[in-house]
Write a protein that holds these residues in place. Structure first.
Motif, short mmCIF file in Angstrom:
data_model
loop_
_atom_site.label_atom_id
_atom_site.label_comp_id
_atom_site.label_asym_id
_atom_site.label_seq_id
_atom_site.Cartn_x
_atom_site.Cartn_y
_atom_site.Cartn_z
N PRO A 124 10.71 35.58 11.03
CA PRO A 124 12.24 35.56 11.33
C PRO A 124 12.24 34.29 12.28
O PRO A 124 11.53 34.00 13.14
N ARG A 125 13.34 33.54 12.33
CA ARG A 125 13.81 32.32 12.87
C ARG A 125 13.96 32.74 14.43
O ARG A 125 14.91 33.32 14.81
N ILE A 126 13.26 31.93 15.25
CA ILE A 126 13.76 32.11 16.54
C ILE A 126 14.58 30.88 17.01
O ILE A 126 13.82 29.66 17.30
N ASP A 127 15.75 30.84 17.61
CA ASP A 127 16.52 29.88 18.17
C ASP A 127 16.06 29.57 19.45
O ASP A 127 16.16 30.46 20.34
N ALA A 128 15.55 28.50 19.72
CA ALA A 128 15.11 27.99 20.95
C ALA A 128 16.17 27.83 22.19
O ALA A 128 17.25 27.34 21.59
N VAL A 129 16.06 28.11 23.16
CA VAL A 129 17.19 27.91 24.04
C VAL A 129 16.92 26.70 24.87
O VAL A 129 15.93 26.14 25.13
N VAL A 130 18.23 25.75 24.65
CA VAL A 130 17.92 24.22 25.26
C VAL A 130 18.50 24.36 26.56
O VAL A 130 19.84 24.55 26.85
N VAL A 131 17.85 23.91 27.45
CA VAL A 131 18.16 23.85 28.80
C VAL A 131 18.36 22.30 29.21
O VAL A 131 17.21 21.52 28.99
N PRO A 132 19.67 21.91 29.44
CA PRO A 132 19.56 20.51 29.92
C PRO A 132 19.02 20.09 31.15
O PRO A 132 18.83 20.84 31.89
N LEU A 133 18.42 19.05 30.87
CA LEU A 133 17.70 18.22 32.03
C LEU A 133 18.88 18.14 33.27
O LEU A 133 19.93 17.51 33.09
N SER A 134 17.94 18.43 34.41
CA SER A 134 18.99 17.86 35.78
C SER A 134 19.05 16.55 35.79
O SER A 134 17.93 15.80 35.39
N PRO A 135 19.88 15.89 36.52
CA PRO A 135 19.95 14.42 36.55
C PRO A 135 18.71 13.74 37.19
O PRO A 135 18.35 12.68 36.73
N ALA A 136 18.05 14.64 38.11
CA ALA A 136 17.02 14.05 38.63
C ALA A 136 15.71 13.78 37.81
O ALA A 136 14.87 13.05 37.96
N VAL A 137 15.76 14.83 36.72
CA VAL A 137 14.49 14.97 35.71
C VAL A 137 14.77 14.28 34.52
O VAL A 137 14.02 13.77 33.71
N ALA A 138 16.21 13.68 34.56
CA ALA A 138 16.52 13.03 33.16
C ALA A 138 15.66 11.98 33.05
O ALA A 138 15.56 10.99 33.84
N ILE A 139 15.37 11.10 31.86
CA ILE A 139 14.37 10.20 31.47
C ILE A 139 15.54 9.19 31.31
O ILE A 139 16.44 9.05 30.48
N ALA A 140 15.26 7.94 32.05
CA ALA A 140 16.18 6.98 31.80
C ALA A 140 15.86 6.12 30.65
O ALA A 140 14.67 5.91 30.11
N GLU A 141 16.77 5.67 29.87
CA GLU A 141 16.67 4.73 28.50
C GLU A 141 16.03 3.47 29.09
O GLU A 141 16.43 2.86 29.98
N ALA A 142 14.92 3.14 28.09
CA ALA A 142 14.21 1.88 28.65
C ALA A 142 15.34 0.65 28.17
O ALA A 142 16.12 0.81 27.40
N PRO A 143 15.38 -0.41 28.95
CA PRO A 143 16.27 -1.65 28.71
C PRO A 143 15.77 -2.01 27.26
O PRO A 143 14.68 -2.18 26.87
N THR A 144 16.90 -2.60 26.73
CA THR A 144 16.58 -2.96 25.56
C THR A 144 15.94 -4.42 25.41
O THR A 144 16.12 -5.12 26.36
N SER A 145 15.07 -4.50 24.48
CA SER A 145 14.32 -5.97 24.49
C SER A 145 15.32 -7.05 24.08
O SER A 145 16.35 -6.88 23.38
#
Length: 112
Positions: free
Chosen positions: A69-90
């Protein structure tokens, strides 16, 4: 390889497509699963229909399998301190060039 079934797995039947050619050993890229159904009769009807209309060298068959059976994963949003910053565009990226271009004013706008 035979494995033991767990209580939460169900029997199912996969309708499998095999593209084959004369004097040719089947390879994984020539085997695909068209559909997975829970009733043998439904799989059998589909295989019969597909084999009647299949091009030369293509064969459909039934493969018995088990489905967990399919198990729906629980998505936990990242806290702002853990959030990954986007790399600057080349500077050579399409997005960066478009932003740079939109920031400039054309010659026609300056003449008035």
């Amino acid at each position: 390889m035979a494995t033991t079934r767990t209580a939460d797995q169900q029997d199912a039947y996969a309708v499998v497509r095999l593209d084959s050619f004369r004097n040719f050993t089947p390879r994984p890229e020539n085997v695909s699963v068209r559909r997975v159904v829970h009733h043998f009769a439904e799989a059998e009807l589909e295989v019969r229909h597909l084999n009647m209309t299949a091009p030369t060298g293509t064969v459909y068959f039934i493969q018995r399998t088990t489905v967990a059976p399919r198990i729906d994963a629980v998505v936990v949003p990242l806290s702002p301190a853990v959030a990954i910053a986007e790399a600057p565009t080349s500077p050579r990226s399409r997005k960066a060039r478009a932003e740079k271009k939109s920031g400039k004013k054309g010659k026609k706008a300056k003449r008035k």
